[in-house]
Write an enzyme that holds these catalytic residues in place. Structure first.
Site, PDB file in Angstrom:
ATOM      1  N   HIS A 100       0.943  -1.136   0.166  1.00 37.48           N
ATOM      2  CA  HIS A 100       0.046  -0.150   0.042  1.00 37.48           C
ATOM      3  C   HIS A 100       0.785   1.446  -0.115  1.00 37.48           C
ATOM      4  O   HIS A 100       0.474   2.208  -0.751  1.00 37.48           O
ATOM      5  CB  HIS A 100      -0.720   0.172   1.338  1.00 37.48           C
ATOM      6  CG  HIS A 100      -2.058  -0.946   1.456  1.00 37.48           C
ATOM      7  ND1 HIS A 100      -1.938  -1.931   2.754  1.00 37.48           N
ATOM      8  CD2 HIS A 100      -2.964  -1.544   0.676  1.00 37.48           C
ATOM      9  CE1 HIS A 100      -3.176  -2.524   2.402  1.00 37.48           C
ATOM     10  NE2 HIS A 100      -3.514  -2.364   1.250  1.00 37.48           N
TER      11      HIS A 100
ATOM     12  N   LYS B 143     -15.601  -7.117   5.251  1.00 37.22           N
ATOM     13  CA  LYS B 143     -14.513  -8.112   5.724  1.00 37.22           C
ATOM     14  C   LYS B 143     -14.144  -7.977   7.286  1.00 37.22           C
ATOM     15  O   LYS B 143     -14.470  -6.925   7.859  1.00 37.22           O
ATOM     16  CB  LYS B 143     -13.477  -8.148   5.052  1.00 37.22           C
ATOM     17  CG  LYS B 143     -12.699  -6.832   4.755  1.00 37.22           C
ATOM     18  CD  LYS B 143     -11.586  -6.892   3.769  1.00 37.22           C
ATOM     19  CE  LYS B 143     -11.316  -6.080   2.610  1.00 37.22           C
ATOM     20  NZ  LYS B 143      -9.925  -6.057   2.005  1.00 37.22           N
TER      21      LYS B 143
ATOM     22  N   ARG C 288      -2.428  -5.796  -8.417  1.00 38.08           N
ATOM     23  CA  ARG C 288      -1.427  -6.998  -8.270  1.00 38.08           C
ATOM     24  C   ARG C 288      -1.827  -7.899  -9.369  1.00 38.08           C
ATOM     25  O   ARG C 288      -3.090  -8.066  -9.652  1.00 38.08           O
ATOM     26  CB  ARG C 288      -1.605  -7.686  -6.618  1.00 38.08           C
ATOM     27  CG  ARG C 288      -0.972  -6.994  -5.776  1.00 38.08           C
ATOM     28  CD  ARG C 288      -1.221  -7.342  -4.156  1.00 38.08           C
ATOM     29  NE  ARG C 288      -2.672  -6.837  -4.335  1.00 38.08           N
ATOM     30  CZ  ARG C 288      -3.783  -7.240  -3.254  1.00 38.08           C
ATOM     31  NH1 ARG C 288      -3.159  -7.786  -2.090  1.00 38.08           N
ATOM     32  NH2 ARG C 288      -5.246  -6.828  -3.255  1.00 38.08           N
TER      33      ARG C 288
ATOM     34  N   SER D 125      -3.010  -7.496   3.232  1.00 33.60           N
ATOM     35  CA  SER D 125      -3.248  -7.443   4.425  1.00 33.60           C
ATOM     36  C   SER D 125      -3.630  -8.866   4.954  1.00 33.60           C
ATOM     37  O   SER D 125      -3.371  -9.149   6.204  1.00 33.60           O
ATOM     38  CB  SER D 125      -4.289  -6.248   4.911  1.00 33.60           C
ATOM     39  OG  SER D 125      -3.709  -5.194   4.357  1.00 33.60           O
TER      40      SER D 125
HETATM   41  P1  ADP Z   1      -9.811  -2.877  -0.407  1.00 29.93           P
HETATM   42  O1  ADP Z   1     -10.763  -3.347   1.003  1.00 29.93           O
HETATM   43  O2  ADP Z   1     -10.321  -1.751  -0.943  1.00 29.93           O
HETATM   44  O3  ADP Z   1      -9.236  -4.187  -1.286  1.00 29.93           O
HETATM   45  P2  ADP Z   1      -7.066  -3.146   0.691  1.00 29.93           P
HETATM   46  O4  ADP Z   1      -6.552  -2.294   1.829  1.00 29.93           O
HETATM   47  O5  ADP Z   1      -7.129  -4.563   0.584  1.00 29.93           O
HETATM   48  O6  ADP Z   1      -8.704  -2.430   0.455  1.00 29.93           O
HETATM   49  O7  ADP Z   1      -6.324  -2.338  -0.704  1.00 29.93           O
HETATM   50  C1  ADP Z   1      -6.419  -1.103  -1.036  1.00 29.93           C
HETATM   51  C2  ADP Z   1      -6.190  -0.851  -2.526  1.00 29.93           C
HETATM   52  O8  ADP Z   1      -4.467  -1.204  -2.464  1.00 29.93           O
HETATM   53  C3  ADP Z   1      -6.546  -1.949  -3.405  1.00 29.93           C
HETATM   54  O9  ADP Z   1      -6.404  -1.159  -4.641  1.00 29.93           O
HETATM   55  C4  ADP Z   1      -5.432  -3.229  -3.565  1.00 29.93           C
HETATM   56  O10 ADP Z   1      -5.355  -3.691  -4.881  1.00 29.93           O
HETATM   57  C5  ADP Z   1      -4.191  -2.084  -3.151  1.00 29.93           C
HETATM   58  N1  ADP Z   1      -3.006  -3.246  -2.819  1.00 29.93           N
HETATM   59  C6  ADP Z   1      -3.143  -4.057  -1.757  1.00 29.93           C
HETATM   60  N2  ADP Z   1      -2.175  -4.708  -1.213  1.00 29.93           N
HETATM   61  C7  ADP Z   1      -1.243  -4.204  -2.506  1.00 29.93           C
HETATM   62  C8  ADP Z   1       0.086  -4.497  -2.704  1.00 29.93           C
HETATM   63  N3  ADP Z   1       0.778  -5.337  -2.003  1.00 29.93           N
HETATM   64  N4  ADP Z   1       0.590  -3.797  -3.813  1.00 29.93           N
HETATM   65  C9  ADP Z   1       0.040  -2.876  -4.340  1.00 29.93           C
HETATM   66  N5  ADP Z   1      -1.290  -2.569  -4.219  1.00 29.93           N
HETATM   67  C10 ADP Z   1      -2.167  -3.266  -3.191  1.00 29.93           C
END
Ligand code: ADP
Length: 160
Positions: A17, A41, A90, A128
């Site tokens: 992130h 979630k 990803r 996460s």
């Molecule tokens: P959501 O519940 O919206 O999926 P996340 O916190 O899981 O929230 O992810 C927020 C954003 O960050 C999304 O666009 C996700 O694809 C991106 N993201 C999550 N992990 C990574 C990573 N390791 N590298 C790049 N982008 C990521």
């Protein structure tokens, strides 16, 4: 002024992130990280905790703001006068989900432009969810998150 939002659950923020946020902050004059208060979630951290962890991780960037939001992402974008929505992509699985969401968002707010940044190869397989699983089983997660997040994760796991 070009303002972008980068919304997500950030439960907790990872280096993946962070990499997206740092890159997006270079592209836009202002970047607002939206911490989604009520994702569909199971959450480990409260909204306040997630906001604080993101704030600390990005405190060195003057054009980044971190706020919690609830409800539709497009309404959040309108409220903060953002023209662009940033998401990270990803290799595994993100594209279809992002595409579906983008089509819905486009219907709801056609003027909001989506910019997807490709995940850094180093963090392609970092989520996460997996991070929390590894931490709860005592795995070493130090290289995947900022130090203060690793500390917070260890503390949470110990409390459970
Ligand atoms: P959501 O519940 O919206 O999926 P996340 O916190 O899981 O929230 O992810 C927020 C954003 O960050 C999304 O666009 C996700 O694809 C991106 N993201 C999550 N992990 C990574 C990573 N390791 N590298 C790049 N982008 C990521």
């Amino acid at each position: 002024m070009t303002t972008a939002i980068y919304p997500g659950s950030f439960d907790p923020i990872t280096n993946g992130h962070l990499d997206i946020a740092v890159r997006a902050a270079r592209l836009f004059e202002k970047l607002i990280i939206g911490v989604y208060a009520t994702p569909n979630k199971h959450l480990l951290f409260s909204t306040e905790e997630r906001v604080e962890l993101v704030k600390k991780a990005l405190a060195h960037l003057p054009n980044v703001e971190v706020v919690a939001f609830a409800g539709l992402t497009v309404n959040f974008a309108k409220k903060v006068n953002a023209q662009t929505l940033v998401r990270g992509l990803r290799m595994s699985g993100d594209f279809e989900r992002e595409f579906d969401m983008a089509m819905m968002n486009r219907r709801l707010f056609p003027e909001l432009e989506l910019v997807c940044l490709m995940a850094n190869p180093e963090y392609q397989f970092l989520s996460s969810g997996l991070l929390k699983e590894a931490a709860s089983l005592g795995g070493n997660i130090e290289t995947l998150v900022p130090k203060h997040v690793a500390d917070a994760l260890r503390k949470k796991v110990a409390e459970r």
